[in-house]
Design a protein around this motif. Structure first.
Motif, short mmCIF file in Angstrom:
data_model
loop_
_atom_site.label_atom_id
_atom_site.label_comp_id
_atom_site.label_asym_id
_atom_site.label_seq_id
_atom_site.Cartn_x
_atom_site.Cartn_y
_atom_site.Cartn_z
N ASN A 307 0.84 -1.23 -0.03
CA ASN A 307 0.02 0.05 0.07
C ASN A 307 0.86 1.05 0.07
O ASN A 307 0.81 2.20 -0.77
CB ASN A 307 -0.92 0.05 1.01
CG ASN A 307 -2.36 -0.75 0.77
OD1 ASN A 307 -3.20 -0.19 0.50
ND2 ASN A 307 -2.35 -2.02 1.12
N ARG A 308 2.03 1.25 0.99
CA ARG A 308 2.84 2.41 0.81
C ARG A 308 3.48 2.75 -0.56
O ARG A 308 3.75 3.57 -0.91
CB ARG A 308 3.69 2.36 1.94
CG ARG A 308 3.24 2.06 3.28
CD ARG A 308 2.38 3.72 3.98
NE ARG A 308 1.16 3.89 3.23
CZ ARG A 308 0.06 3.23 3.63
NH1 ARG A 308 0.14 2.13 4.26
NH2 ARG A 308 -1.04 3.27 2.89
N ILE A 310 2.53 1.80 -3.40
CA ILE A 310 1.53 2.66 -4.43
C ILE A 310 1.11 3.90 -3.96
O ILE A 310 0.89 4.65 -5.02
CB ILE A 310 -0.05 1.65 -4.32
CG1 ILE A 310 0.29 0.33 -4.87
CG2 ILE A 310 -1.08 2.33 -5.22
CD1 ILE A 310 -0.74 -0.86 -4.55
N GLU A 311 1.18 4.21 -2.70
CA GLU A 311 1.00 5.68 -2.31
C GLU A 311 2.11 6.57 -2.78
O GLU A 311 1.89 7.83 -3.18
CB GLU A 311 0.66 5.53 -0.82
CG GLU A 311 0.36 7.21 -0.31
CD GLU A 311 0.08 7.00 1.24
OE1 GLU A 311 0.48 8.21 1.80
OE2 GLU A 311 0.14 5.97 1.69
N PRO A 436 -6.68 -2.16 -0.69
CA PRO A 436 -6.42 -0.59 -0.44
C PRO A 436 -6.63 -0.24 1.26
O PRO A 436 -7.76 -0.16 1.23
CB PRO A 436 -7.14 0.15 -1.41
CG PRO A 436 -7.33 -1.03 -2.61
CD PRO A 436 -7.42 -2.09 -2.06
N ARG A 439 -5.63 4.78 4.62
CA ARG A 439 -4.82 5.98 4.14
C ARG A 439 -4.53 5.80 2.84
O ARG A 439 -4.62 7.01 2.15
CB ARG A 439 -3.46 5.54 4.77
CG ARG A 439 -2.39 6.60 4.63
CD ARG A 439 -1.00 6.06 5.27
NE ARG A 439 0.07 6.74 4.97
CZ ARG A 439 1.01 6.88 5.37
NH1 ARG A 439 1.43 6.41 6.41
NH2 ARG A 439 2.01 7.42 4.59
N LEU A 440 -4.65 4.70 2.02
CA LEU A 440 -4.27 5.00 0.61
C LEU A 440 -5.54 5.39 -0.08
O LEU A 440 -5.60 6.41 -1.03
CB LEU A 440 -4.12 3.59 -0.25
CG LEU A 440 -3.96 3.56 -1.44
CD1 LEU A 440 -2.63 4.34 -2.06
CD2 LEU A 440 -3.74 2.19 -2.09
N ARG A 441 -6.87 5.27 0.32
CA ARG A 441 -8.06 5.47 0.03
C ARG A 441 -8.33 7.06 0.08
O ARG A 441 -8.86 7.68 -0.84
CB ARG A 441 -9.16 4.82 0.09
CG ARG A 441 -9.07 3.29 0.09
CD ARG A 441 -10.58 2.60 0.12
NE ARG A 441 -11.01 2.79 1.71
CZ ARG A 441 -10.88 1.97 2.42
NH1 ARG A 441 -9.76 0.89 2.48
NH2 ARG A 441 -11.19 2.31 3.77
N VAL A 444 -5.42 9.25 -2.38
CA VAL A 444 -5.36 9.47 -3.85
C VAL A 444 -6.22 10.64 -4.25
O VAL A 444 -5.76 11.37 -4.99
CB VAL A 444 -5.87 8.30 -4.48
CG1 VAL A 444 -6.11 8.19 -6.11
CG2 VAL A 444 -4.89 6.98 -4.20
#
Length: 512
Positions: A307-308, A310-311, A436, A439-441, A444
């Motif tokens: 996740n991090r 992708i972020e 996801p 935090r990621l959601r 973005v």
């Protein structure tokens, strides 16, 4: 992971900046005509094979095996694995290089059919590619040693090696040109010399790290070596799919009017800056990290790392994509428009840059998603996805180039890359390997908002300062645009909650 990404990204940024300096020299000396087209094909061909045999398929199979062996069985077994594969790679690639040099006219007949029959481009491309082709052997071995260092969590030397490529090719262009037939010949010899020096530097770095690698070692087909080779097979097919996409662009570009290959090269070089700095850094750091976490049963940590990654990828790819789409002409004119590179070439290259900008986040996201498969030993799934992407890319190229010429090639690549990302992400989520998190959601949409703010600032500044800039002042104007864009983006991202710059600073202080 942030520390590793910063190390790789910092060195890659230095390499990309030097790469721009190199490309500015090339544009001034060669422009965007037949000689430039011939050299860029000569440069692209060994790179196609390098990415096929060296970086993509090999690293996907070798780095997890080496990192796991190093962590669980000790450096002795890991060293034996690396040396056996180095010896095997030397034997196989030496044969490939010899065959390529002998049958180069036939190879270019397939890959650059538009050059065939031309009095200048075809014979020059054959001659230049025969000079550059041995680069394949040296740079693939360098990729192996880089994988060894990355598997030991030593990212600096491997990330710094490409700096030599830019320094040596610039020195060759400036120093050898008076002594060879064309500036393109000087560049071709510089490419080969840079491969030798990169390999020598990395072998020395590995020896200093206590992991001596000998490319002339006698190969031993141990169970570990056979395991890497088995995992490489679908990876080779997958890498072949990716390289087939690139080869499609070369084939179709060679059929277009002279200069099309060069326009695409220069535009691609701009898009390679964030792709190299962000994508390569994230992919390089994430694969061994995920491999260790999964090998030691840390499933939750692996989930967070994915996740991090992708972020971070989205956070740094979005502003680059928005900037390239918003102010393409100032970027191209400031960097390349001088000497043999005229205003018409700048306009054609700018149009291609906008098309590449659309796909830039996808190009980078692929680097953050594929380790989710490779770290689990799954090199087959990206292959199956890639086969569909190749078919789509070919169809889009055939349709779009009829109406958009060389811009259609860039746009087809971008659309196909987004389809690749969508398929990979869906498969990871379906298998429960990518979920996801909150935090990621949350981040973005805020990052998109910050990128939009930055684009508005760039449009205003472009209208205010760039029409007044000429000659060397264009570089100063571009630097001002870049600086203002960075301030606008990161300031807006902090205010909107898309990024926490204080957290990043705290992590960097802990690194020190």
């Amino acid at each position: 992971m942030l520390r590793s990404i910063a190390t790789v990204g910092g060195w890659t940024m230095a390499s990309r900046i030097l790469g721009f300096a190199r490309d500015m020299l090339i544009a001034a000396k060669l422009g965007a005509g037949p000689v430039a087209d011939a050299f860029f094909v000569a440069l692209r061909l060994p790179n196609l094979f390098r990415q096929l045999f060296g970086e993509g398929a090999f690293n996907a199979a070798f780095v997890p095996a080496f990192a796991g062996s190093y962590a669980l069985e000790g450096p002795g077994r890991a060293r034996a694995l690396a040396n056996s594969l180095a010896g095997l790679m030397t034997i196989c690639l030496s044969g490939l290089v010899l065959l390529g040099i002998v049958f180069m006219p036939q190879l270019l007949f397939v890959l650059a059919p538009g050059f065939v029959g031309e009095a200048l481009r075809f014979p020059l491309a054959v001659e230049l590619t025969r000079i550059t082709f041995p680069y394949l052997l040296f740079i693939c071995l360098a990729a192996l040693v880089s994988g060894v260092l990355n598997g030991m969590d030593r990212f600096g030397a491997a990330a710094a090696a490409p700096v030599l490529f830019n320094l040596v090719t610039m020195a060759a262009l400036l120093g050898l040109t008076p002594h060879v037939a064309t500036p393109a010949h000087a560049l071709a010899w510089g490419v080969v010399a840079s491969g030798v020096l990169q390999l020598a530097m990395l072998v020395a770095a590995a020896r200093m790290a206590g992991m001596a690698i000998n490319p002339l070692s006698r190969p031993r087909l141990t169970p570990e070596v056979r395991g890497v080779l088995r995992r490489m097979v679908p990876g080779l097919v997958g890498a072949g799919v990716t390289q087939l996409n690139l080869a499609i662009g070369i084939v179709i570009g060679s059929l277009l009017p002279a200069g099309a290959v060069s326009y695409l090269y220069y535009a691609d070089r701009i898009s390679q800056l964030p792709l190299g700095v962000i994508g390569a850094a994230v992919g390089t750091a994430l694969l061994p990290l995920l491999s260790r976490q999964l090998r030691t049963g840390q499933a939750l940590s692996a989930h967070r790392s994915q996740n991090r990654a992708i972020e971070l990828t989205i956070a740094f790819a979005l502003p680059a994509a928005f900037a390239m789409a918003t102010v393409p002409q100032p970027i191209i004119r400031a960097l390349f428009q001088r000497g043999a590179f005229d205003e018409a070439a700048a306009a054609a290259t700018s149009a291609a840059l906008v098309a590449y900008a659309f796909g830039l986040p996808a190009f980078v996201l692929v680097k953050a998603l594929t380790p989710g498969f490779f770290a689990r030993g799954d090199t087959a799934t990206p292959v199956k996805v890639g086969l569909g992407v190749v078919a789509l890319n070919l169809a889009l190229n055939l349709v779009l180039t009829r109406h958009l010429s060389h811009v259609g090639i860039a746009l087809a690549t971008s659309v196909a890359s987004w389809c690749n990302v969508a398929a990979l992400a869906w498969l990871l989520m379906r298998r429960g390997r990518l979920v996801p998190d909150r935090r990621l959601r949350r981040a973005v949409p805020r990052l998109f908002g910050a990128a939009a703010v930055m684009a508005a600032v760039l449009l205003v500044l472009q209208a205010a300062i760039f029409p007044l800039a000429g000659g060397a002042a264009r570089l100063a104007a571009l630097a001002l645009l870049v600086g203002a864009g960075l301030v606008a983006y990161f300031g807006a991202a902090q205010l909107l909650g898309g990024l926490d710059l204080r957290e990043a600073l705290r992590m960097m202080r802990r690194r020190k």
